[in-house]
Design a protein around this motif. Sequence first.
Motif, PDB file in Angstrom:
ATOM      1  N   ALA A 147      58.915 114.260  12.064  1.00 19.81           N
ATOM      2  CA  ALA A 147      59.957 115.286  12.000  1.00 19.81           C
ATOM      3  C   ALA A 147      59.830 116.245  13.184  1.00 19.81           C
ATOM      4  CB  ALA A 147      59.850 116.078  10.698  1.00 19.81           C
ATOM      5  N   MET A 148      60.960 116.795  13.598  1.00 19.13           N
ATOM      6  CA  MET A 148      60.971 117.857  14.601  1.00 19.13           C
ATOM      7  C   MET A 148      61.541 119.108  13.938  1.00 19.13           C
ATOM      8  SD  MET A 148      62.973 118.219  18.260  1.00 19.13           S
ATOM      9  CE  MET A 148      61.924 117.104  19.197  1.00 19.13           C
ATOM     10  N   MET A 149      60.761 120.181  13.947  1.00 21.74           N
ATOM     11  CA  MET A 149      61.213 121.429  13.356  1.00 21.74           C
ATOM     12  C   MET A 149      62.310 122.050  14.230  1.00 21.74           C
ATOM     13  SD  MET A 149      59.380 121.523  10.651  1.00 21.74           S
ATOM     14  CE  MET A 149      59.672 123.201  10.062  1.00 21.74           C
ATOM     15  N   PRO A 150      63.109 122.953  13.654  1.00 17.26           N
ATOM     16  CA  PRO A 150      64.173 123.582  14.447  1.00 17.26           C
ATOM     17  C   PRO A 150      63.681 124.276  15.709  1.00 17.26           C
ATOM     18  CG  PRO A 150      64.540 123.982  12.119  1.00 17.26           C
ATOM     19  CD  PRO A 150      63.190 123.335  12.225  1.00 17.26           C
ATOM     20  N   ASP A 151      62.427 124.748  15.712  1.00 16.84           N
ATOM     21  CA  ASP A 151      61.900 125.421  16.904  1.00 16.84           C
ATOM     22  C   ASP A 151      61.319 124.443  17.917  1.00 16.84           C
ATOM     23  OD1 ASP A 151      59.527 124.609  15.759  1.00 16.84           O
ATOM     24  OD2 ASP A 151      58.673 126.610  15.534  1.00 16.84           O
ATOM     25  N   GLY A 152      61.418 123.139  17.646  1.00 14.12           N
ATOM     26  CA  GLY A 152      60.921 122.125  18.574  1.00 14.12           C
ATOM     27  C   GLY A 152      59.542 121.593  18.256  1.00 14.12           C
ATOM     28  N   MET A 154      56.787 119.416  16.713  1.00 10.39           N
ATOM     29  CA  MET A 154      56.813 118.067  16.174  1.00 10.39           C
ATOM     30  C   MET A 154      55.687 117.905  15.153  1.00 10.39           C
ATOM     31  SD  MET A 154      57.803 115.819  19.548  1.00 10.39           S
ATOM     32  CE  MET A 154      56.788 116.752  20.697  1.00 10.39           C
ATOM     33  N   ILE A 155      55.996 117.229  14.063  1.00  8.20           N
ATOM     34  CA  ILE A 155      55.041 117.058  12.977  1.00  8.20           C
ATOM     35  C   ILE A 155      54.390 115.680  13.082  1.00  8.20           C
ATOM     36  CG2 ILE A 155      54.719 117.067  10.475  1.00  8.20           C
ATOM     37  CD1 ILE A 155      55.582 119.780  11.702  1.00  8.20           C
ATOM     38  N   TRP A 156      53.070 115.695  13.205  1.00  6.94           N
ATOM     39  CA  TRP A 156      52.283 114.460  13.265  1.00  6.94           C
ATOM     40  C   TRP A 156      51.125 114.581  12.279  1.00  6.94           C
ATOM     41  CZ3 TRP A 156      54.808 110.952  15.935  1.00  6.94           C
ATOM     42  CH2 TRP A 156      55.559 111.328  17.056  1.00  6.94           C
ATOM     43  N   PRO A 157      50.514 113.459  11.901  1.00  7.91           N
ATOM     44  CA  PRO A 157      49.293 113.561  11.106  1.00  7.91           C
ATOM     45  C   PRO A 157      48.258 114.405  11.843  1.00  7.91           C
ATOM     46  CG  PRO A 157      50.085 111.301  11.124  1.00  7.91           C
ATOM     47  CD  PRO A 157      50.926 112.059  12.133  1.00  7.91           C
ATOM     48  N   GLY A 158      47.528 115.215  11.095  1.00 10.01           N
ATOM     49  CA  GLY A 158      46.535 116.088  11.714  1.00 10.01           C
ATOM     50  C   GLY A 158      45.314 116.245  10.818  1.00 10.01           C
ATOM     51  N   SER A 165      45.727 115.711   7.034  1.00  9.51           N
ATOM     52  CA  SER A 165      46.994 116.222   6.514  1.00  9.51           C
ATOM     53  C   SER A 165      48.134 115.415   7.116  1.00  9.51           C
ATOM     54  CB  SER A 165      47.160 117.703   6.859  1.00  9.51           C
ATOM     55  OG  SER A 165      48.352 118.234   6.309  1.00  9.51           O
ATOM     56  N   PHE A 166      49.071 114.978   6.257  1.00  6.71           N
ATOM     57  CA  PHE A 166      50.123 114.070   6.688  1.00  6.71           C
ATOM     58  C   PHE A 166      51.499 114.676   6.418  1.00  6.71           C
ATOM     59  CE2 PHE A 166      46.338 111.694   5.633  1.00  6.71           C
ATOM     60  CZ  PHE A 166      46.178 110.883   6.733  1.00  6.71           C
ATOM     61  N   GLY A 167      51.814 115.736   7.145  1.00  3.43           N
ATOM     62  CA  GLY A 167      53.104 116.377   6.985  1.00  3.43           C
ATOM     63  C   GLY A 167      52.956 117.880   6.841  1.00  3.43           C
ATOM     64  N   MET A 168      54.048 118.537   6.497  1.00  2.00           N
ATOM     65  CA  MET A 168      54.073 119.990   6.403  1.00  2.00           C
ATOM     66  C   MET A 168      55.003 120.407   5.266  1.00  2.00           C
ATOM     67  SD  MET A 168      55.273 122.587   9.414  1.00  2.00           S
ATOM     68  CE  MET A 168      55.546 124.330   9.161  1.00  2.00           C
ATOM     69  N   ILE A 169      54.527 121.312   4.415  1.00  2.00           N
ATOM     70  CA  ILE A 169      55.361 121.907   3.385  1.00  2.00           C
ATOM     71  C   ILE A 169      55.943 123.188   3.968  1.00  2.00           C
ATOM     72  CG2 ILE A 169      55.403 122.900   1.070  1.00  2.00           C
ATOM     73  CD1 ILE A 169      53.119 121.000   0.339  1.00  2.00           C
ATOM     74  N   CYS A 170      57.260 123.309   3.952  1.00  2.00           N
ATOM     75  CA  CYS A 170      57.959 124.269   4.811  1.00  2.00           C
ATOM     76  C   CYS A 170      58.418 125.529   4.082  1.00  2.00           C
ATOM     77  CB  CYS A 170      59.189 123.605   5.420  1.00  2.00           C
ATOM     78  SG  CYS A 170      58.836 122.071   6.302  1.00  2.00           S
ATOM     79  N   SER A 171      58.525 126.597   4.854  1.00  2.00           N
ATOM     80  CA  SER A 171      59.163 127.830   4.392  1.00  2.00           C
ATOM     81  C   SER A 171      60.628 127.815   4.810  1.00  2.00           C
ATOM     82  CB  SER A 171      58.473 129.056   5.007  1.00  2.00           C
ATOM     83  OG  SER A 171      58.751 129.140   6.396  1.00  2.00           O
ATOM     84  N   ALA A 172      61.426 128.672   4.190  1.00  6.29           N
ATOM     85  CA  ALA A 172      62.839 128.779   4.554  1.00  6.29           C
ATOM     86  C   ALA A 172      62.998 129.228   6.007  1.00  6.29           C
ATOM     87  CB  ALA A 172      63.546 129.748   3.614  1.00  6.29           C
ATOM     88  N   LYS A 173      62.114 130.113   6.443  1.00 10.57           N
ATOM     89  CA  LYS A 173      62.178 130.618   7.816  1.00 10.57           C
ATOM     90  C   LYS A 173      61.887 129.510   8.814  1.00 10.57           C
ATOM     91  CE  LYS A 173      60.511 134.449  10.678  1.00 10.57           C
ATOM     92  NZ  LYS A 173      59.598 135.633  10.728  1.00 10.57           N
ATOM     93  N   GLU A 174      60.893 128.676   8.523  1.00 11.47           N
ATOM     94  CA  GLU A 174      60.550 127.566   9.420  1.00 11.47           C
ATOM     95  C   GLU A 174      61.692 126.569   9.525  1.00 11.47           C
ATOM     96  OE1 GLU A 174      55.700 127.408   8.725  1.00 11.47           O
ATOM     97  OE2 GLU A 174      57.068 126.516   7.257  1.00 11.47           O
ATOM     98  N   LEU A 175      62.487 126.460   8.460  1.00  9.85           N
ATOM     99  CA  LEU A 175      63.619 125.540   8.446  1.00  9.85           C
ATOM    100  C   LEU A 175      64.889 126.144   9.031  1.00  9.85           C
ATOM    101  CD1 LEU A 175      63.057 124.086   4.871  1.00  9.85           C
ATOM    102  CD2 LEU A 175      62.626 122.915   7.036  1.00  9.85           C
TER     103      LEU A 175
END
Length: 203
Positions: A147-152, A154-158, A165-175
């Motif tokens: 995934a690419m967040m609105p701010d650019g 990029m989400i990768w395994p980390g 960790s395999f992804g990101m649980i998002c806030s409304a602001k991040e989206l």
Amino acid sequence: MIFAYNKQNVGDTLMVIVKNDENKENKSERKGAVARIQTIDGTTVAWNFFNVSDYLTIHGNGQVELTEKDIDTLNEQLKLAGFEERLVADLSPKFVVGYVKTCVDHPDSDHLHITETEIDGGETLQIVCGASNIEAGQKVVVAKPGAMMPDGQMIWPGNLRGVDSFGMICSAKELHLPNAPEKKGILVLEDDAKVGEKVEIGK
């Protein structure tokens, strides 16, 4: 894979990011209107397709979605340019409704939590989350690897403090959702949200 397009700021170039380069030094090779970006050890991390509007109609700005037919067209361009590698289609949504099945404290952090979060296709991802309001039983928005967040971003395994960790649980602001609250914390969805359903995000 992440498909990114920004004609106004970058030009008529489709960027295809296939792997996280982890800030390694890169090299590029251009053949005609296609360029391959590789790490020094030869791992392909991205492609640039120049003048892409000559053969594809791109809708959107930032991270864009392509069809299987579009990817076939890109592979034809790779072949015509003389590259042997091909793109493999992954058309699954990158932002989906997730269900936090379990949530435990990170053993090496006073604020991180380790979750098991169900996403589309019945798949469960281990995701490390730092939000104070995360807890088991919630419906949330998950940005999957690729995934690419609105701010650019990029989400990768980390790996966070020794935990994968395999992804990101998002806030409304991040989206970049309208009227997103300023306070920190993940976006908790209504109970009737359908696990695995695609989530449309702001740009």
